[in-house]
Structure formats: structure tokens, C-alpha cells
Write a protein that holds these residues in place. Structure first.
Motif, PDB file in Angstrom:
ATOM      1  N   GLY A 252       0.641  -1.373  -0.141  1.00 55.81           N
ATOM      2  CA  GLY A 252      -0.194  -0.296   0.398  1.00 55.81           C
ATOM      3  C   GLY A 252       0.912   0.779   0.075  1.00 55.81           C
ATOM      4  N   ILE A 253       0.283   2.380  -0.791  1.00 57.31           N
ATOM      5  CA  ILE A 253       1.309   3.777  -1.246  1.00 57.31           C
ATOM      6  C   ILE A 253       0.415   4.791  -0.759  1.00 57.31           C
ATOM      7  N   ILE A 254       0.706   5.519  -0.497  1.00 57.64           N
ATOM      8  CA  ILE A 254       0.096   6.902  -0.822  1.00 57.64           C
ATOM      9  C   ILE A 254       1.097   8.150  -1.692  1.00 57.64           C
ATOM     10  N   THR A 255       0.987   8.629  -2.598  1.00 59.51           N
ATOM     11  CA  THR A 255       2.079   9.574  -3.423  1.00 59.51           C
ATOM     12  C   THR A 255       1.813  10.878  -2.426  1.00 59.51           C
ATOM     13  N   ARG A 349      -1.805  13.440  -5.122  1.00 60.30           N
ATOM     14  CA  ARG A 349      -2.108  12.096  -4.308  1.00 60.30           C
ATOM     15  C   ARG A 349      -3.279  10.756  -4.423  1.00 60.30           C
ATOM     16  N   HIS A 350      -2.976   9.418  -4.369  1.00 63.51           N
ATOM     17  CA  HIS A 350      -3.713   8.772  -4.633  1.00 63.51           C
ATOM     18  C   HIS A 350      -2.721   6.972  -4.191  1.00 63.51           C
ATOM     19  N   LEU A 351      -3.907   6.320  -3.548  1.00 66.07           N
ATOM     20  CA  LEU A 351      -3.139   5.251  -2.386  1.00 66.07           C
ATOM     21  C   LEU A 351      -3.488   3.923  -3.702  1.00 66.07           C
ATOM     22  N   ARG A 370      -4.924   6.003   8.389  1.00 65.06           N
ATOM     23  CA  ARG A 370      -5.172   5.397   7.976  1.00 65.06           C
ATOM     24  C   ARG A 370      -7.083   6.303   7.711  1.00 65.06           C
ATOM     25  N   ALA A 371      -6.549   7.654   8.640  1.00 63.60           N
ATOM     26  CA  ALA A 371      -8.148   8.432   7.737  1.00 63.60           C
ATOM     27  C   ALA A 371      -8.003   8.763   6.452  1.00 63.60           C
ATOM     28  N   ASP A 372      -6.682   9.435   5.910  1.00 63.88           N
ATOM     29  CA  ASP A 372      -6.405   9.581   5.179  1.00 63.88           C
ATOM     30  C   ASP A 372      -6.848   8.153   3.666  1.00 63.88           C
ATOM     31  N   ARG A 380     -12.388   7.535  -4.687  1.00 64.82           N
ATOM     32  CA  ARG A 380     -12.182   6.898  -5.864  1.00 64.82           C
ATOM     33  C   ARG A 380     -11.201   6.983  -6.530  1.00 64.82           C
ATOM     34  N   ARG A 381     -10.643   7.686  -5.157  1.00 64.58           N
ATOM     35  CA  ARG A 381      -8.945   8.071  -5.631  1.00 64.58           C
ATOM     36  C   ARG A 381      -7.318   6.553  -4.776  1.00 64.58           C
ATOM     37  N   SER A 382      -8.567   5.321  -5.465  1.00 66.37           N
ATOM     38  CA  SER A 382      -7.652   4.276  -4.793  1.00 66.37           C
ATOM     39  C   SER A 382      -7.291   3.247  -6.030  1.00 66.37           C
TER      40      SER A 382
END
Length: 434
Positions: A252-255, A349-351, A370-372, A380-382
Motif C-alpha cells: 500500500g502506497i500513498i503518493t 495524491r492517490h492510494l 488510516r483516515a487519509d 475513488r482515488r484508490s
């Protein structure tokens, strides 16, 4: 202009992600070559799979690639690898392939220098880039044997092969990508097993950086043919994979952006004249607030789709510069709608995740992070790279559903939640230090 025909070596999620990126960007059907048919490529409608059981054999893979090229004589052929050892194979055999293929990697000497963890550590020390305290153990040559001097380290420590490509060629009981070693006796036993397996490279033994998986970071840079860094994508790793064969790979990565880290990577890459993609593994060290660089991968990494998912389809750089001969200005390559800084840093920013959302969030112990992740998913940015609307074969969909359910079992077995909590709140470090 000839049509584009990508060929991808490898059968893992990184190989599938590359194939999907080419399909999304250009509507082409990549050829994916791997040792066997895996569930990740089986029944796919966006690629053609070719099994080459002797993929480890340079003669066999060169012959296979030339055979594929003969089937696509009307195309511009581009070949990429999804693992370091596959990239090394391509680079070492470039002279037998480049009459047919574009091979978008650095020359052999530089490849070996920077993908060797010892050589990378020396370069970091030379340039003042943060790198773990490291002891090098030789398995062959004049300095081979004996006990490594670990007096400057405190156990537990991290131990791993200096060259992942050479390490790929040996097998032994309990083999892992990276070892968490609790004592000097345990280290002695490990090194003996590695030696007995026939590994003749070097092992690095490193300082163990405090924190769990969420301390890890990932950075991908693209350098043009003149060695200038033109594009970068930084990500906060939320959780890693924990099965022995995939240990340390981001799940799992968040940019996000981190300009100081990009500046350090830029200094390093431009100092050696690197070209093409470079992928860095880093970790945040809470003891001094620095980001520590662990290694450089000479390619788009296994989790490369974190970049494409955030709107910057990375394979376009290959085609734009290496095939078309155009200047790889990020705005020209990626289009006007991608969020980029003036220096070419990806700002959207995307998951990215390969796990079911509830499983990923279960292991993200920081409430704000976790909230982010939940917020990005709701907007729908995942993206999970394996779920692609162009894949409509019911057999593949059934496989993916079962594989996602199986992720719960794998994490329960290899990384119980209690262990994750111990590492986050009490323990010294994550086994993701690779």
C-alpha cells in the motif's frame, strides 16, 4: 511511424503492471515472457503470455526474444524487465538484442556499480546521502571467510545480499530477501547456510532502523539521455508484503511530495550520469528525522503502478524518448492534466494497494494515515493494479477474488496484527528494510 510492441520479462505483479500501463497508454497488447504461467498473467485479455522455462538461461531468453521479434517485424520493439536480475540479463546481452529491440537501461558497468548494495553505500557516503551503518561480508576472493566485525552495530541487525540479481541464482532452506538477525550466533549460522548454497557475492549487515512498515518510503526518478533528472514520484508506504519471497515489497502506497529526498536522489543520479528509471527504497529514521536510502533498483519497481495510478503513466517516458527520440519534458510526456511541480515532481495524491481495503486499513495503525487512506478510497482515488476494467474473462475474475481473500490468510500467518503493533509501538524496526 511503426506500431509499438512492448515485451515484458517477468510474471509477477510488476510485470503485469507494466503490461497494463502499456495497454492503457497505447491500446497495445504487450507480450509477457515468464518461466511459467502465473495467475497474475493467466487468462488476461490485455497481454499475450509466452512461457520460457529456461528464462534464467541467457541463451534461451535471447533466442526467445529474437523469435518474438521475428513475429513482429513491422513493429518498434521495446523490451523491459520486472526484476533486477532480468534487467541485468538484458543489459549483459544488449549487443545480441539491440539490432531488434530498444533496451532502455544504463550501460553494464554503471548498472553493476549502483545495484550492488556495497557500491551504492559507498556512493552515498561519498555524496553525504543518508545510508545505514553497514558491514560487508565477502563470500569469495582474498577477503572471504571469517567472522564479520559487527562491533559497530547493535543486534538485532538486517542482513541481505549485496546483489539481488546474483542472489536470485541460489537456493537454500529458509531463503528470504532480507533477514532480521537477532544475535551474533544467528548471524554466523545464516552466513554459513548462504555460503553452503554456493553464493559467491557479498552480504551486507546493516543498522536496524526503528519503526514498522509505515516508516518506509519509495521514490522513482526518470533521467534523460544526458543524465538530467526530469521526473520524480515519491510515496509513503503504508504496509509491505510479508511472505518470504515477497518480503519488503510495498502493498500500500500513498503518493506525496518530499522535495529534500528528491534533491538528494537527483544529486546522486546526476553525479554518476544515470539514465532512464531509478527506483529507491528509503525509510524514515525517527531517531534523527532523516530519510535513509537503502538501495537503487535500475528499473520501474515491482509496485510501479503507484505512479500510473496517480495519473502519470510512467511507460510513456520509454516511448517518448527511447523510441521516438523526443525530449522527455514531463508535461509533454504526461499531458496537461497531471499534477506536476515545475521540477517535474508528481503532486497528485492517490492510494495504491494490492490488498482489500479493510485488510490494508487494519494494519495502518496511525489514525491520521488510516483516515487519509479511507478518504482517498471514498473519493475513488484508490487503485489495485490487478483490477482492470479491460479484464473481463470470468476465470481471471474468479482467480482475483480468491487471491484477495487469500491475502487475509497470508497476513494472519506471516505478519499477525499483534506483531505489527509490537513493531509500531515497542520494537526496533520493520523487516521491510530492504
Amino acid at each position: 511511424m511503426k506500431r509499438l510492441q512492448p515485451v515484458v520479462l517477468g510474471g509477477d505483479i510488476g510485470a503485469y503492471s507494466l503490461a497494463r500501463s502499456f495497454h492503457e497508454a497505447y491500446g497495445v497488447t504487450p507480450v509477457v515472457v515468464s518461466g511459467m504461467s502465473t495467475g497474475l498473467v493467466r487468462h488476461s485479455r490485455i497481454l499475450r503470455h509466452v512461457a520460457e522455462p529456461r528464462i534464467d538461461d541467457p541463451e534461451a531468453i535471447v533466442a526467445r526474444l529474437r523469435e518474438i521479434a521475428a513475429e513482429h517485424a513491422d513493429a518498434d520493439l521495446l523490451v523491459v524487465g520486472s526484476a533486477d536480475w532480468l534487467v541485468r540479463l538484458l543489459v549483459e546481452n544488449r549487443d545480441r538484442l539491440e539490432d531488434l529491440y530498444t533496451v532502455p537501461y544504463v550501460e553494464e558497468k554503471l548498472l553493476h556499480r549502483l545495484t550492488d548494495k556495497e557500491g551504492f553505500g559507498d556512493l552515498c557516503a561519498e555524496l553525504g546521502v543518508a545510508h545505514p551503518t553497514t558491514v560487508v561480508h565477502q563470500f569469495a576472493g582474498q577477503d572471504a571467510g571469517g567472522e564479520p566485525d559487527t562491533s559497530g552495530l547493535t543486534f538485532p541487525v538486517i542482513a541481505k545480499a549485496a546483489s539481488t540479481a546474483a542472489y536470485h541464482e541460489v537456493e537454500f532452506a529458509g531463503k528470504k530477501k532480507v533477514f532480521l538477525v537477532e544475535s551474533r550466533d544467528e548471524l554466523t549460522d545464516l552466513l554459513e547456510r548462504v555460503r553452503a548454497a554456493g553464493y559467491t557475492g557479498t552480504f551486507v549487515i546493516q543498522d536496524y532502523i526503528p519503526g514498522d512498515d509505515s516508516g518506509m518510503r519509495i521514490l522513482t526518478c526518470y533521467s534523460d539521455a544526458e543524465g538530467k533528472v526530469r521526473f520524480s514520484a515519491f510515496g509513503h508506504v503504508l504496509l509491505e508484503e510479508h511472505t518470504p519471497g515477497a518480503l519488503g515489497n510495498p502493498a500500500g502506497i500513498i503518493t506525496q511530495t518530499e522535495r529534500e529526498v528528491v534533491a538528494q536522489a537527483t544529486r546522486l543520479l546526476e553525479h554518476v550520469g544515470w539514465t532512464g528509471f531509478a527506483n529507491f527504497d528509503l525509510k524514515y529514521d525517527p531517531r534523527d528525522g532523516r530519510y535513509v536510502f537503502f538501495e537503487l533498483n535500475p528499473r520501474l519497481g515491482r509496485s510501479n503502478f503507484y505512479i500510473t495510478a496517480a495519473g502519470a503513466n510512467a511507460v510513456r517516458f520509454y516511448v517518448h524518448e527511447h523510441l521516438r527520440g523526443l525530449d522527455p519534458d514531463p508535461r509533454a510526456v504526461l499531458g496537461p492534466d497531471v499534477a506536476l511541480s515545475a521540477a517535474g515532481e508528481l503532486e497528485g495524491r492517490h492510494l495504491y494497494t494490492v490488498l482489500p481495503g479493510p485488510l490494508l486499513r487494519r494494519y495502518v495503525l496511525d489514525p491520521s494515515v488510516r483516515a487519509d487512506a479511507r478518504r482517498l478510497a471514498r473519493r475513488r482515488r484508490s487503485t489495485n493494479p490487478l483490477w482492470y476494467r479491460a479484464e473481463t474473462d470470468p476465470r481471471r475474475i474468479a482467480y482475483l477474488c480468491l487471491a484477495q481473500l487469500n491475502q487475509w490468510r497470508k497476513y494472519a500467518r506471516h505478519y499477525p496484527l499483534a506483531e505489527a503493533r509490537r513493531l509500531a509501538w515497542r520494537g526496533p524496526a520493520s523487516t521491510g528494510q530492504v
